[in-house]
Design a protein around this motif. Sequence first.
Motif, short mmCIF file in Angstrom:
data_model
loop_
_atom_site.label_atom_id
_atom_site.label_comp_id
_atom_site.label_asym_id
_atom_site.label_seq_id
_atom_site.Cartn_x
_atom_site.Cartn_y
_atom_site.Cartn_z
N PRO A 172 -22.55 -4.67 -0.43
CA PRO A 172 -21.66 -4.69 0.75
C PRO A 172 -22.28 -4.08 2.00
O PRO A 172 -21.90 -4.46 3.11
CB PRO A 172 -20.44 -3.89 0.27
CG PRO A 172 -20.44 -4.06 -1.20
CD PRO A 172 -21.87 -4.10 -1.60
N ASP A 173 -23.21 -3.12 1.86
CA ASP A 173 -23.84 -2.56 3.05
C ASP A 173 -25.02 -3.38 3.53
O ASP A 173 -25.60 -3.08 4.58
CB ASP A 173 -24.28 -1.12 2.78
CG ASP A 173 -25.28 -1.03 1.62
OD1 ASP A 173 -25.65 -2.09 1.06
OD2 ASP A 173 -25.69 0.09 1.28
N THR A 219 -19.71 -2.42 -6.17
CA THR A 219 -18.65 -1.54 -5.68
C THR A 219 -18.62 -1.59 -4.15
O THR A 219 -19.58 -2.02 -3.51
CB THR A 219 -18.87 -0.10 -6.15
OG1 THR A 219 -20.18 0.33 -5.72
CG2 THR A 219 -18.78 -0.01 -7.66
N ASP A 220 -17.51 -1.10 -3.58
CA ASP A 220 -17.38 -1.17 -2.13
C ASP A 220 -18.38 -0.29 -1.40
O ASP A 220 -18.76 -0.58 -0.26
CB ASP A 220 -15.95 -0.78 -1.72
CG ASP A 220 -14.94 -1.82 -2.14
OD1 ASP A 220 -15.35 -2.97 -2.38
OD2 ASP A 220 -13.75 -1.49 -2.26
N ASP A 221 -18.81 0.80 -2.03
CA ASP A 221 -19.75 1.71 -1.38
C ASP A 221 -21.20 1.42 -1.73
O ASP A 221 -22.09 2.20 -1.37
CB ASP A 221 -19.42 3.16 -1.76
CG ASP A 221 -19.37 3.36 -3.27
OD1 ASP A 221 -19.68 2.40 -4.00
OD2 ASP A 221 -19.01 4.47 -3.71
N SER A 222 -21.46 0.32 -2.45
CA SER A 222 -22.81 -0.14 -2.80
C SER A 222 -23.56 0.85 -3.67
O SER A 222 -24.79 0.86 -3.70
CB SER A 222 -23.64 -0.45 -1.54
OG SER A 222 -23.00 -1.39 -0.73
N SER A 264 -11.03 -2.12 -6.01
CA SER A 264 -11.32 -1.65 -4.67
C SER A 264 -11.43 -0.12 -4.65
O SER A 264 -10.55 0.58 -5.19
CB SER A 264 -10.22 -2.10 -3.71
OG SER A 264 -10.45 -1.60 -2.41
N SER A 265 -12.56 0.40 -4.08
CA SER A 265 -12.80 1.84 -3.92
C SER A 265 -12.67 2.57 -5.24
O SER A 265 -12.10 3.67 -5.32
CB SER A 265 -11.85 2.43 -2.88
OG SER A 265 -11.98 1.78 -1.65
N LYS A 363 -10.26 -8.16 -3.61
CA LYS A 363 -10.00 -6.75 -3.90
C LYS A 363 -8.86 -6.18 -3.07
O LYS A 363 -8.10 -5.33 -3.55
CB LYS A 363 -11.27 -5.93 -3.68
CG LYS A 363 -12.41 -6.33 -4.62
CD LYS A 363 -13.63 -5.47 -4.41
CE LYS A 363 -14.74 -5.88 -5.38
NZ LYS A 363 -15.96 -5.06 -5.23
N LYS A 364 -8.71 -6.61 -1.83
CA LYS A 364 -7.68 -6.02 -0.98
C LYS A 364 -6.28 -6.39 -1.46
O LYS A 364 -5.38 -5.55 -1.45
CB LYS A 364 -7.89 -6.48 0.46
CG LYS A 364 -9.17 -5.96 1.09
CD LYS A 364 -9.30 -6.44 2.53
CE LYS A 364 -10.61 -5.93 3.14
NZ LYS A 364 -10.77 -6.41 4.55
N SER A 405 -12.11 -14.06 3.14
CA SER A 405 -11.96 -12.63 3.41
C SER A 405 -10.51 -12.20 3.55
O SER A 405 -10.15 -11.08 3.19
CB SER A 405 -12.74 -12.27 4.68
OG SER A 405 -12.32 -13.07 5.77
#
Length: 985
Positions: A172-173, A219-222, A264-265, A363-364, A405
């Motif tokens: 994601p990053d 994951t969302d934070d990579s 998510s997260s 995920k949202k 998205s």
Amino acid sequence: MSTSSQARTSSTPHSCCGVAKKCVLELVWPLKVLLLSRLLPEVLRALPTTASGPGWCLLISVPAQTTLFSFQFSNLLGTVYRRGNLNFTCDGNSVISPVGNRVTIFDLKNNKSDTLPLATRYNVKCVGLSPDGRLAVIVDEGGDALLVSLVCRSVLHHFHFKGSVHSVSFSPDGRKFVVTKGNIAQMYHAPGKKREFNAFFLDKTYFGPYDETTCIDWTDDSRCFVVGSKDMSTWVFGAERWDNLIYYALGGHKDAIVACFFESSSLDLYSLSQDGVLCVWQCDTPPEGLRLKPPAGWKADLLQREEEGEQEDQEGDRETTIRGKAAPAEEEKTGKVKYSRLAKYFFNKEGDFNNLTAAAFHKKSHLLVTGFASGIFHLHELPEFNLIHSLSISDQSIASVAVNSSGDWIAFGCSGLGQLLVWEWQSESYVLKQQGHFNSMVALAYSPDGQYIVTGGDDGKVKVWNTLSGFCFVTFTEHSSGVTGVTFTATGYVVVTSSMDGTVRAFDLHRYRNFRTFTSPRPTQFSCVAVDASGEIVSAGAQDSFEIFVWSMQTGRLLDVLSGHEGPISGLCFNPMKSILASASWDKTVRLWDMFDSWRTKETLALTSDALAVTFRPDGAELAVATLNSQITFWDPENAVQTGSIEGRHDLKTGRKELDKITAKHAAKGRAFSTLCYSADGQSILAGGMSKFVCIYHVREQILMKRFEISCNLSLDAMEEFLNRRKMTEFGNLALIDQDAGQEDGVAIPLPGVKKGDMSSRHFKPEIRVTSVRFSPTGRCWAATTTEGLLIYSLDTRVLFDPFELDTSVTPRRVREALRQQDFTRAILMALRLNESKLVQEALEAVPRDEIEVVSSSLPELYVEKVLEFLASSFEVSRHVEFYLLWTQKLLMLHGQKLKARAGTLLPVIQFLQKSIQRHLDDLSKLCGWNRYNMQYALAVSQQRGTKRPLEPLGSEEEEAEASEDDSLHLLGGAGRDSEEEMLA
């Protein structure tokens, strides 16, 4: 931006319009567009007799020889999805779909499709899209990867992964991306973040699964990613070396893992297997609880030397290998991240065996979309596993699923039928529903204005495509067998097709219906069809009875049956200028029939071999015939004399099929051109056949001018001239054996003695071929139906520098000096001589509105055609609609009489101009019709509020509702023409 929105926001140069004037222009513009759309046909009717009437077929202006070499691949139609994974762009408005060895982007907001000008060596297997939507990694079946910039639409880097890759996923990053290859996962540094010579820099290799890895999710934070495998296990790996994260297998499934997703997260994840089982895994550690492992060994020494300033950072110069354990010891798990299975859900009810083939997770919104082999998809809300929606969208297996998205649109790809569907699940409606021909396309034809293309396939379907959007907007399924020929009438609103089912059908493009069906007295199979220039006579050739049937379009009655050929009819073509029909047959003759003289044979042209295709030159003064001995012969139809021939056997360059016993050089002796088409200027001819090349020849010089390679896809048969010797054994070719039986779409090879299964099921490689080629009436593009689909080649003016009467005194600086001096005529002439579109646009838009008529009258006759051609191309992209309409109107009104003398050379420009204006007319008429309706409604409501209604006796609610509806309808209809005319005034 659509044309209607452009019309609302654009304004002409040198005009200071207020809001009120813009509102008035919305009503004024369509009147001017309507005036010009009526003016153009009047100019065409005013041209000489050969250019008038419904059948505009003239000798078009001779382009420069460089334009024949500047045709570039423009778009791929007829095929929307083959195999691989679908992706939505970051804004969620476009779908990226792999089509064979190419990639097509479908813009759902602007209703356009565009194929990237690149191709891989094999069929595309997976596409990875960066989070910012700028880069894409495209990997084919052979493991070759292309790093593509979606901004400039070009290939930045080539790479080979040395193995078959199943999936690609960016973090994601955007700093890393992971590929699954074999039973390992490899993490690379994402290209573009550092200036490196090698764009694909391997960072870590992860071992653990025993079988092939299938899916990836981040994951969302990579910090971590999860990998699913065919060995029914799921593995969680870290992008960095985390001290409290050990790598071990998560079980719980009894079949191969299809997809796995992180919550998510969170480190909680879901895993789905092929047998329709969902496992929910809960993690006891949040992502923030991961501790980075301190460096040891050479890394610690390296950090120490950095602190002392002795050496630079060399940590990224080495590849790290990480190995996981399937069942680590208990003492190793203490104090580490632990997973526990929270729940297990089943998609299939008891007794159902429906394989899960694809899945996607938003995920949202916690929305899970699953596709099955039966064509059914489910929408569930996780983690409660609540069923939201279930629908069957296809008869074939769903191969890929993607969610945009926002979570509103869901894209489905079905490789069996070549379907691409975009479903809006909240409103339960289709955003996009496209499907190509199930079998290969056989024939195509351009509409007279070049705006539409009709194709016919072996699946019996007739599809009409819009060349501007690239979408199919109508499909006719009345034929019960393969379509063999398609053509447009001269009006452009009727499509006539022939089929092997023994019928010739006429379709109306206004009402989208089959309004005529022509049949023969005895059942026969039709191999070709032709319509004369007036559109009144329809003829079709029979494949088994060797006869030609002639019908009347108005009455549908059979007029006559033309006999005389002694072999199947292979092609028919009407003379554009006269009522002469040319018929080619396998009996080595071409016969010319006079339609006005009781359909008697006028001439019989004797050939040296079987005739496969026949076509007239646009002016009707020459006839071209393709024969079985790879020759193209040219004839004078008036005197029945051969004027030339071209030997094309060596230009075909056919490849060797995997099962051929002879070499490609010997196999080429039996190959020939099967389709012919004259170019728009009549001086060149396009030819295609059982080969991957389309050849363009100069008719007068009888030489090959250019050869277009339509495909480089090695997944097709007969692509290579020499076979791979490693596949040749003393017992035969290894291609006879299905060696990919273990793959997800492989053929299950039964053991000896086993009688279950389809014994005839085998993989096959379709052979590359060109079945039909046609030139657009505008002369700016040509199309070919091939095994890959419908390929469009057009003039790429961005890379073409074609100056006109250029000398050293004509420079862009001189043009701008003339504009500053307000010498507009001289500036426009110099800009046209440089032939740069941006400079011509700058010169034209600098002219004030009041001086357009003066400047138009002072232009020389030779430059009027150049300006009209530029205006026609500018209508498609410019926002200054009214300004260019004024230019067009003045040029046509002032130079109309002089244009008559050059009617033949001006016809492609006029048709191109009419096509552009007609498109604006259609868009603006819809906008103004809607505005007019809103104004009438506002008037009706205002009059209703101003009138006092008398007291009514109490009645039922239904009577009151009916009375109110009657009043509103009366007000809408009776607002009066006076008030409407006042508003328009």
